[in-house]
Each structure stands twice: as C-alpha cells, then as structure tokens.
Design a protein around this motif. Structure first.
Motif: not given
Length: 216
Positions: A47-49, A110-111, A159-162, A172-177
């Motif tokens: 998860p992203a912060w 990741v920046v 978003e934080s938590g994705d 890739v980014r995966v939405p948490f939902g």
C-alpha cells in the motif's frame, strides 16, 4: 487482508496484473516509464503512503530539515513511501532517509523525482523507484505540502492506501477497493498462461492454444 493473500499478490508479476486490469476496462493505472527501479531484480508490492511537496527557494534550511524529519517520523510501516515532489531539481531519497525508513519497516519508495546515495541504498536493500539521480538534497529548497492525500504521477492518481505492484517491467496502481478482485484474477490468469505455455511446448499450435484457453 491476510498475509497469505499479500504473498499471493507478490507472487504475481506486473504484466499479468496490468492485463487483468485492462481486460476489466480500467485505464490510467500504469506509472510512466520514466520511473524505474534502482534494483530491477526486486518486486515492490504494497500500500502507498503518499507525500507531496514543492520547491520553495525562500525556505529556511533549518525548517526544511524539520519538515523532512517530520515526514520520516510519520511514515507508516508496511507501506510504500510514494512521493510527488513536483520537481526534478533535488533528491527525494538518500542514505539516512532510506536507512530510517527501512528500520521502521517501510517497504520501499516510489518518487517522481531523483535519488542520491545509490550505492548505499543498494547495499541496504531498500527498494527504490525513481526517475534519475542527483547529489542535491532538500535543504533550503523543498517543503512538503501534503501527506496521505491523493497525488498524481503521469496519468495515474494514487490515493494513500492504494496498492502499487512493480518489477523490472514497470509499475501499476491498484485501487484498494478492488484489490482482492485483482489478486484473484491475476492468480487465475497465471494458471491459464501456464496451460498455454505447456500446450505450446508440447507441440500445440499457438493459435489453437489461444483458442482453447483464451489467453496469450
């Protein structure tokens, strides 16, 4: 989410995660190719912060260091530090910061910007994704404007938590939902790919294998 499901997702590779998201009609989830791994052999998954900031040339050096160490204090263990610095002028991660985050249990960073002290970070084993390197740091130049708020990298809103999933092919980014749904679909797709591979290696025509299993 249980540790076993986290492990399942880490065993996936970014290409198959991408493919199942594309097949489900999703767009704008692949980070731009300018962001690459310092350690291509490492998979970064979690998860992203989120952190965002900007250049402030009038900033007091002491205050910028207080701001930066404040970010390090707030960073969440078990998460990926994910930053949109809105500049490529200065490094967003270096030796002491990486060591601090690594000791806290932060998974990596990741920046959309630069890294420094690359040899130290390689020896440390702290997974880093970045655009380039520079020795210039944040002191007297950069201040954070938000944490745990949505950021945008390329066309990707994070978003934080994705969840982020990256290997040497990209990220890739995966939405948490929808995370559980994507884990299940990616795991199933890898099973199907193995069936296609086995069929082709045993002499089945590739097109026939595709028609039978529906994946290539």
């Amino acid at each position: 989410m249980t540790d076993s499901r986290i492990d399942r997702f880490r065993r996936c590779y970014t290409g198959v995660v991408h493919d199942v998201m594309r097949a489900q009609g999703m767009t704008d989830f692949t980070l731009p190719p300018r962001i690459t791994p310092l350690q291509p052999e490492m998979t970064l998954c979690g998860p992203a912060w989120t952190v965002e900031g900007c250049i402030d040339e009038s900033a007091d050096p002491h205050q910028t260091l207080l701001d930066w160490t404040g970010l390090l204090s707030k960073a969440q263990p078990g998460h990926i530090w994910c930053a949109q610095p809105n500049t490529h002028l200065i490094a967003q991660m270096g030796e002491l910061s990486a060591e601090t985050l690594h000791a806290k249990g932060v998974l990596g960073c990741v920046v959309d910007g630069a890294l420094r002290d690359a040899n130290f970070i390689l020896n440390l084993g702290f997974a880093c994704w970045r655009t380039h390197h520079t020795p210039r740091d944040v002191v007297g130049l950069w201040r954070p404007t938000a944490i745990e708020a949505p950021i945008t990298i390329g066309d990707v809103r994070i978003e934080s938590g994705d969840w982020l999933h990256g290997d040497r092919d990209g990220m890739v980014r995966v939405p948490f939902g929808i995370l559980d749904k994507i884990i299940d679909a990616a795991s199933e797709a890898m099973v199907t790919e193995n069936k296609v591979r086995s069929a082709i290696l045993s002499g089945t025509d590739p097109q026939d294998a595709y028609r039978k299993y529906g994946k290539f």
